[in-house]
Enzyme design. Structure first.
Site, PDB file in Angstrom:
ATOM      1  N   SER A  71     -21.734   4.296   6.829  1.00 30.73           N
ATOM      2  CA  SER A  71     -23.061   3.735   6.587  1.00 30.73           C
ATOM      3  C   SER A  71     -23.248   3.469   5.090  1.00 30.73           C
ATOM      4  O   SER A  71     -22.446   2.792   4.484  1.00 30.73           O
ATOM      5  CB  SER A  71     -24.129   4.680   7.152  1.00 30.73           C
ATOM      6  OG  SER A  71     -25.353   4.025   7.329  1.00 30.73           O
ATOM      7  N   ASP A 183     -23.379   1.771  13.737  1.00 26.01           N
ATOM      8  CA  ASP A 183     -23.220   2.721  12.641  1.00 26.01           C
ATOM      9  C   ASP A 183     -22.084   3.725  12.867  1.00 26.01           C
ATOM     10  O   ASP A 183     -21.923   4.281  13.952  1.00 26.01           O
ATOM     11  CB  ASP A 183     -24.533   3.484  12.455  1.00 26.01           C
ATOM     12  CG  ASP A 183     -24.689   4.050  11.072  1.00 26.01           C
ATOM     13  OD1 ASP A 183     -23.847   4.853  10.654  1.00 26.01           O
ATOM     14  OD2 ASP A 183     -25.665   3.674  10.391  1.00 26.01           O
TER      15      ASP A 183
END
Length: 311
Positions: A71, A183
């Protein structure tokens, strides 16, 4: 005298041969320098604390041979590995805002798209591919359909980083290579495991541990989503803990997911946390005598490793 001389010569020859047969059959070579890797976890704006950690490691001349990011950790990691200094990262951090890489949208798959991140990354990064990076980088993402954790280490940088940042519920999945990605926190909250696969002997992990809600409860749906992820991540910590030598946990309590305007405070939090762990990090820099003995004598001590699928 002739007999005595022959016995003497025979004894010396036997002694020489005996010594040779009992000596190591392999050369004794100097122990190679340990390779260091740093794993940068996710956390939206809170990830700006990673800059403070990197800043301290640079100042203390701690070698960084590999970087892995999830991320926001993948953004910081890609920028740093592409050649940006921590000073440059600090300057960018003070200017960047949520709108620079996110665009609100109406979709059943999420509230925003991170397609603006493509332009943002092209301006930010000093190179375009993994192969051009000055430090080897791994970017973690998750296949949305299969749930498989993916680790990208080759090809273009922009799409894998965008995928690693596609927080489910908030951002739309990112499509490329015929697959949908979300993610990396779903599979690698702190990507320590990929660093071992890359060849890191010592791993420093940066974990942004913080609840998304206060005692009064969630304020909106993003708090609900974020808190669910926070709970899930805590239950997944054993995997990356097992591959970590030193854990750094900046105190990011009280910072929201979009606290980009508090960049200076977040960077300072990273610096403080890194300095607290400097004694442990310095120990990692000491000659690894145990590793040397293991490589020479060949003990059966297990080497922990958790290979991750690589692109």
């Amino acid at each position: 005298m002739g007999t005595l001389a022959r016995w003497t010569r025979s004894f010396r020859a036997f002694k020489k041969e005996f010594s040779r047969s009992n000596s190591p059959s392999f050369p004794i070579t100097p122990f190679r320098k340990a390779k260091f890797g740093i794993a940068l976890g996710g956390g939206f704006a809170r990830g700006l604390a990673h800059i403070g950690v990197l800043k301290v490691l640079e100042e203390e001349k701690v070698p960084i041979d590999f970087v892995a990011g999830t991320s926001v950790g993948s953004i910081i990691g890609a920028a740093y590995c592409s050649g940006m200094s921590t000073r440059e990262l600090e300057e960018v951090a003070r200017l960047v805002r949520f709108k620079d890489f996110a665009r609100w949208t109406i979709s059943r798959y999420g509230f925003a798209s991170n397609d603006r991140m493509a332009g943002f990354l092209k301006k930010l990064l000093k190179c375009r591919t993994f192969e051009e990076l000055r430090i080897p980088l791994a970017v973690a993402a998750t296949d949305f359909v299969t749930g498989e954790g993916m680790v990208f280490r080759s090809g273009g940088l922009v799409d894998p980083v965008r995928a690693s940042c596609a927080y489910p519920g908030m951002f739309l999945p990112v499509h490329f290579d015929g697959r949908q990605f979300v993610d990396g926190m779903l599979s690698y909250p702190v990507p320590a495991q990929p660093l071992r696969k890359m060849g890191a002997d010592r791993v420093i992990s940066v974990h942004l541990s913080a609840n998304w809600v206060n005692l009064q409860g969630p304020r909106h749906i993003f708090d609900v989503i974020g808190q669910c992820f926070s709970i899930a991540q805590e239950s997944m910590c054993d995997a990356w803990h097992a591959q970590t030598d030193v854990k750094i946990e900046p105190d990011v309590r009280g910072f929201s997911y979009d606290s980009f305007d508090r960049a200076a405070e977040l960077i300072a939090a990273g610096e403080t946390a890194a300095r607290v762990m400097l004694p442990a990090i310095r120990k990692l820099l000491e000659p690894a005598v145990r590793e040397l003995e293991k490589s020479v004598v060949g003990t059966n001590s297990p080497v922990t490793s958790s290979p991750a699928p690589a692109r």
